[in-house]
Enzyme design. Sequence first.
Site, PDB file in Angstrom:
ATOM      1  N   SER A 261     -59.540  24.371  90.646  1.00 59.55           N
ATOM      2  CA  SER A 261     -59.510  25.722  90.100  1.00 59.55           C
ATOM      3  C   SER A 261     -59.929  25.700  88.630  1.00 59.55           C
ATOM      4  O   SER A 261     -61.025  25.246  88.311  1.00 59.55           O
ATOM      5  CB  SER A 261     -58.107  26.316  90.292  1.00 59.55           C
TER       6      SER A 261
ATOM      7  N   GLU B 294     -64.331  28.690 100.617  1.00 60.84           N
ATOM      8  CA  GLU B 294     -64.913  28.980  99.307  1.00 60.84           C
ATOM      9  C   GLU B 294     -65.984  27.979  98.890  1.00 60.84           C
ATOM     10  O   GLU B 294     -66.377  27.960  97.729  1.00 60.84           O
ATOM     11  CB  GLU B 294     -63.805  29.032  98.243  1.00 60.84           C
TER      12      GLU B 294
ATOM     13  N   HIS C  22     -57.992  28.190  98.853  1.00 62.01           N
ATOM     14  CA  HIS C  22     -58.175  27.655  97.507  1.00 62.01           C
ATOM     15  C   HIS C  22     -57.408  26.354  97.306  1.00 62.01           C
ATOM     16  O   HIS C  22     -57.928  25.391  96.731  1.00 62.01           O
ATOM     17  CB  HIS C  22     -57.731  28.700  96.485  1.00 62.01           C
TER      18      HIS C  22
END
Length: 478
Positions: free
Chosen positions: A311, A395, A423
Amino acid sequence: MPGCVPAGSFAHFYSCHAAILAAVRQKIHLSYCPILPGHLSSGWSLVKTQCQPGSYNSPTRLVATSPSGKALACDHPDCLGNLFFDIEGAWETDRPGEFAFLKREGWGGSMLGLFLWQPGHPPHRLLTTEDLLVGCEGLGQRLVCARESARQPRHLMTLDLRDHGRSRTLFDPNPDFQRIALGSAQRLHWRNDRGQESYGDLVLPPRIKPGQKLPLVIVQYVTRGFLRGGTGDEYPIQLFARNGFAVLSFQKPAPLFAAEGNDGTLAAILPRLNSNWDDRRDIHSSLMVGIRSVLARSDIDPDRIGISGVSDGSTTMQFGLINSPGLFKAASVGSCCVDPTAMMIYGGSGLAHERTAWGYPPASGPGSEAWKPLSLPVNSPELMAPLLMQLADNEFLVAMETLAAYQRNKRPVEARIFPQEFHLKVQPEHRLNIYCRNLRWFGFWLDQPIASVSCPPDARDVERWSAMKAIVNNRPSS
């Protein structure tokens, strides 16, 4: 206020944060957030108020209301906070009208303080700790909390409010863990180039031979409580240490607006953070000063440093490779990447509109040159350190711009896609594979053997990565 939950809930701090964020986005006049359940049997209530309603980073304070309806505010510094140094929970004790509360404080917000407060009197500090206390519930003259420290996993314990916060273990779900030989953990404090307080935890192997030089791996971007695997839990810190690595578990500093005391709305603050990537520069500065403090030791090898992240940590990796060229000899990310096409086109129009409002440059045309300090694909391939990408299938598309640039320039890269993940990966088999591949990847590129008992060797990995290294070694010098 809708959206807030009782302070005793694990989700309290994050829920109130989300409620404030939603209110700011909707331009709602927000002035308080309840931090105790309503209808207490004592008749008291407690709220956390904003001193500057509508400000995203408003200072906060505690206000108690007596059964007669009299409001009593606590203006003592220990009752005051803000978004990043805030009161994280509060509970009424066995004495009606007396409250215990936990507040984030200390160097860079690295500590928790436990206080007792009777409205009309200054709060009384019971303890200060670097340990993480979460999920606390009031039980009369005690708090029951989950507690963890840098080298001890989460366990249940009580804090005695009548005995200086003295703790007692109720239940340890990992009693055998104490028999494992762990690496040492040392909390480091420093200031970045702007003078902002920053910190991290340096973990060293259980045994270091005299004169030995250790490779260093950076793990990000929250270092509170048990040092497990960083945000996203993909880089097993103690397992790296047992295999001869030093690990710097790095805490991302609070955003610039917190350090500057900015009292604007979120909509006004975000473009300021991303103008010239100022917030990224602030994070990078903190990381570089932290690395320099570690390299001041005599047992860390400056030529064998790797960086990892998920992230926001992935974005710090990008920025680090570009703005400290040659420092990192290998990188691994669990999500990727903030690039012009990936972020502003592949991510969809909704994401593009949001990031434009945040101050991101356009994907192409006038102004697009502003991506150069952050995006690897628009830079020289010489900045592309060997990169492992272990990505969720939901993603991975936004990683394709960086992956394609690595492949186009014949730079060492490997991408793994994990099915039915988002995520943060949660499936146990995936997590184990991620742990092992990260160990092998950094072991290979930083020239550090990995014990087979920690992670079984994979001859296919070695064959692929050796071929990548051969291509790089045979490239003509520029």
